[in-house]
Design a protein around this motif. Structure first.
Motif, short mmCIF file in Angstrom:
data_model
loop_
_atom_site.label_atom_id
_atom_site.label_comp_id
_atom_site.label_asym_id
_atom_site.label_seq_id
_atom_site.Cartn_x
_atom_site.Cartn_y
_atom_site.Cartn_z
N ASP A 145 48.33 74.49 41.42
CA ASP A 145 48.74 75.86 41.71
C ASP A 145 49.45 76.58 40.57
OD1 ASP A 145 47.77 75.63 44.34
OD2 ASP A 145 49.62 74.67 44.97
N GLU A 146 50.08 75.83 39.65
CA GLU A 146 50.85 76.48 38.59
C GLU A 146 51.00 75.59 37.38
OE1 GLU A 146 54.75 77.42 40.19
OE2 GLU A 146 55.51 75.44 39.69
N ILE A 147 51.40 76.24 36.27
CA ILE A 147 51.80 75.49 35.09
C ILE A 147 53.26 75.86 34.79
CG2 ILE A 147 49.48 75.35 34.12
CD1 ILE A 147 50.33 77.45 32.06
N THR A 148 53.97 74.93 34.19
CA THR A 148 55.34 75.18 33.78
C THR A 148 55.38 75.10 32.26
OG1 THR A 148 56.16 74.17 35.82
CG2 THR A 148 57.73 74.42 34.02
N LEU A 149 55.84 76.19 31.64
CA LEU A 149 55.94 76.28 30.18
C LEU A 149 57.40 76.28 29.77
CD1 LEU A 149 53.54 79.16 29.05
CD2 LEU A 149 53.22 76.74 28.71
N VAL A 150 57.71 75.53 28.73
CA VAL A 150 59.01 75.62 28.08
C VAL A 150 58.80 76.59 26.92
CG1 VAL A 150 60.77 74.39 26.77
CG2 VAL A 150 59.68 73.30 28.73
N THR A 151 59.57 77.67 26.92
CA THR A 151 59.39 78.70 25.90
C THR A 151 60.52 78.74 24.88
OG1 THR A 151 60.39 80.34 27.37
CG2 THR A 151 57.99 80.14 27.42
N GLY A 152 61.54 77.91 25.09
CA GLY A 152 62.67 77.83 24.18
C GLY A 152 63.79 77.04 24.82
N PRO A 153 64.93 76.92 24.13
CA PRO A 153 66.05 76.17 24.68
C PRO A 153 66.52 76.77 26.01
CG PRO A 153 66.47 76.73 22.39
CD PRO A 153 65.24 77.48 22.81
N ALA B 120 64.81 77.71 28.42
CA ALA B 120 63.90 78.74 28.92
C ALA B 120 62.61 78.09 29.44
CB ALA B 120 63.56 79.75 27.82
N VAL B 121 62.43 78.17 30.75
CA VAL B 121 61.26 77.60 31.41
C VAL B 121 60.60 78.71 32.21
CG1 VAL B 121 60.48 75.91 33.12
CG2 VAL B 121 62.33 75.33 31.57
N GLN B 122 59.29 78.75 32.16
CA GLN B 122 58.57 79.78 32.91
C GLN B 122 57.46 79.11 33.72
OE1 GLN B 122 57.61 83.19 30.58
NE2 GLN B 122 56.55 84.21 32.25
N ARG B 123 57.48 79.38 35.02
CA ARG B 123 56.41 78.90 35.90
C ARG B 123 55.41 80.03 36.07
NH1 ARG B 123 60.91 76.26 38.25
NH2 ARG B 123 60.53 74.00 38.25
N ILE B 124 54.13 79.68 35.93
CA ILE B 124 53.08 80.70 36.04
C ILE B 124 52.05 80.20 37.04
CG2 ILE B 124 51.31 82.00 34.80
CD1 ILE B 124 52.92 81.37 32.21
N ARG B 125 51.82 81.02 38.05
CA ARG B 125 50.80 80.66 39.04
C ARG B 125 49.42 80.73 38.39
NH1 ARG B 125 52.84 84.82 42.26
NH2 ARG B 125 50.70 85.53 42.45
N ARG B 126 48.57 79.80 38.72
CA ARG B 126 47.23 79.75 38.13
C ARG B 126 46.43 81.01 38.42
NH1 ARG B 126 45.96 75.28 35.06
NH2 ARG B 126 47.14 73.44 35.67
N ASP B 127 46.66 81.63 39.59
CA ASP B 127 45.89 82.84 39.90
C ASP B 127 46.35 84.05 39.08
OD1 ASP B 127 48.29 83.41 41.19
OD2 ASP B 127 47.40 83.67 43.18
N GLU B 128 47.43 83.91 38.30
CA GLU B 128 47.88 84.98 37.40
C GLU B 128 47.33 84.81 35.99
OE1 GLU B 128 52.11 84.57 37.47
OE2 GLU B 128 52.33 85.74 39.30
N ILE B 129 46.70 83.66 35.72
CA ILE B 129 46.25 83.33 34.36
C ILE B 129 44.83 83.83 34.13
CG2 ILE B 129 45.72 81.44 32.77
CD1 ILE B 129 47.92 79.81 34.20
N ALA B 130 44.68 84.64 33.08
CA ALA B 130 43.34 85.09 32.67
C ALA B 130 42.72 84.09 31.70
CB ALA B 130 43.43 86.47 32.01
N ASP B 131 43.55 83.50 30.83
CA ASP B 131 43.05 82.57 29.82
C ASP B 131 44.18 81.65 29.36
OD1 ASP B 131 41.10 81.49 28.10
OD2 ASP B 131 41.68 82.82 26.46
N LEU B 132 43.84 80.41 29.10
CA LEU B 132 44.79 79.42 28.60
C LEU B 132 44.15 78.75 27.40
CD1 LEU B 132 47.37 77.68 28.86
CD2 LEU B 132 46.12 76.28 30.52
N GLN B 133 44.81 78.87 26.24
CA GLN B 133 44.28 78.34 24.98
C GLN B 133 45.33 77.50 24.28
OE1 GLN B 133 41.23 79.06 23.45
NE2 GLN B 133 40.58 80.16 25.27
N PRO B 134 44.90 76.55 23.43
CA PRO B 134 45.88 75.88 22.58
C PRO B 134 46.52 76.92 21.66
CG PRO B 134 43.76 74.76 22.50
CD PRO B 134 43.55 76.04 23.24
N GLY B 135 47.80 76.79 21.44
CA GLY B 135 48.50 77.71 20.54
C GLY B 135 48.45 77.21 19.11
N VAL B 136 48.77 78.08 18.19
CA VAL B 136 48.78 77.71 16.77
C VAL B 136 50.17 77.91 16.16
CG1 VAL B 136 46.32 78.13 16.40
CG2 VAL B 136 47.96 79.99 16.06
#
Length: 181
Positions: free
Chosen positions: A125-133, A135-151
């Motif tokens: 249903d969701e992914i959990t991203l750590v965006t910094g010290p 800082a955690v963000q939960r994102i529901r899969r139905d809100e995601i348009a695209d998920l790519q490896p970052g650079v």
């Protein structure tokens, strides 16, 4: 690109050459900086201060033993696994390579926003991203348009521009010899 039109082959050749030019410039910069740091003896205790201090803020993301953050890799015995040049590269150019399970991801949301971070957890249903010290963000899969490896690493680059050569030499001395007892 052999099967593409000449204009595409020319553009691709120029693009790849640009990538190699950056890599060459970065390698040259690292070699020069490493030679400069070898003539500036680093001090472990001062390096520990740099690591834990607010200027570099390494401890806010990296753990040594049970102290520090959990955004970046644990560094207790990193000096046993990496040589001095590799450590310096990680400090100066953190986006050149990533430790497994600390690779950045780029999430495009259906509303057009973009979120970058390290995936810590995935469920159907969701992914959990750590965006910094802290800082955690939960994102529901139905809100995601695209998920790519970052650079781009979550760790900011250019630390060599924020620290004096002595501070950088001290930090490198500390990181390459750190142990937890």
């Amino acid at each position: 690109f052999a099967g593409f039109p000449e204009s595409v082959r020319t553009a691709a050749t120029a693009y790849v050459a640009g990538l190699h030019a950056d890599a060459g410039q970065q390698a040259s910069r690292l070699d020069s900086l490493l030679a400069e740091l070898k003539s500036t003896p680093g001090d472990l205790r001062r390096g520990q201060g740099v690591f834990n201090g607010s200027k570099a803020a390494c401890a806010s993301c990296h753990r040594i033993g049970y102290l520090g953050g959990d955004v970046g890799p644990e560094l207790t015995k990193i000096g046993e696994a990496r040589n001095e040049r590799d450590l310096l590269e990680s400090i100066v150019y953190p986006s050149l390579s990533f430790v497994r399970s600390y690779e950045p991801s780029r999430v495009m949301l259906k509303g057009g926003d973009e979120v970058n971070g390290i995936i810590r957890r995935e469920t159907p249903d969701e992914i959990t991203l750590v965006t910094g010290p802290g800082a955690v963000q939960r994102i529901r899969r139905d809100e995601i348009a695209d998920l790519q490896p970052g650079v781009i690493s979550v760790m900011p680059g250019g630390l060599d521009g924020q620290l004096s050569r002595q501070e950088l030499a001290d930090l490198l001395a500390f990181v390459k010899t750190v142990r937890w007892r």
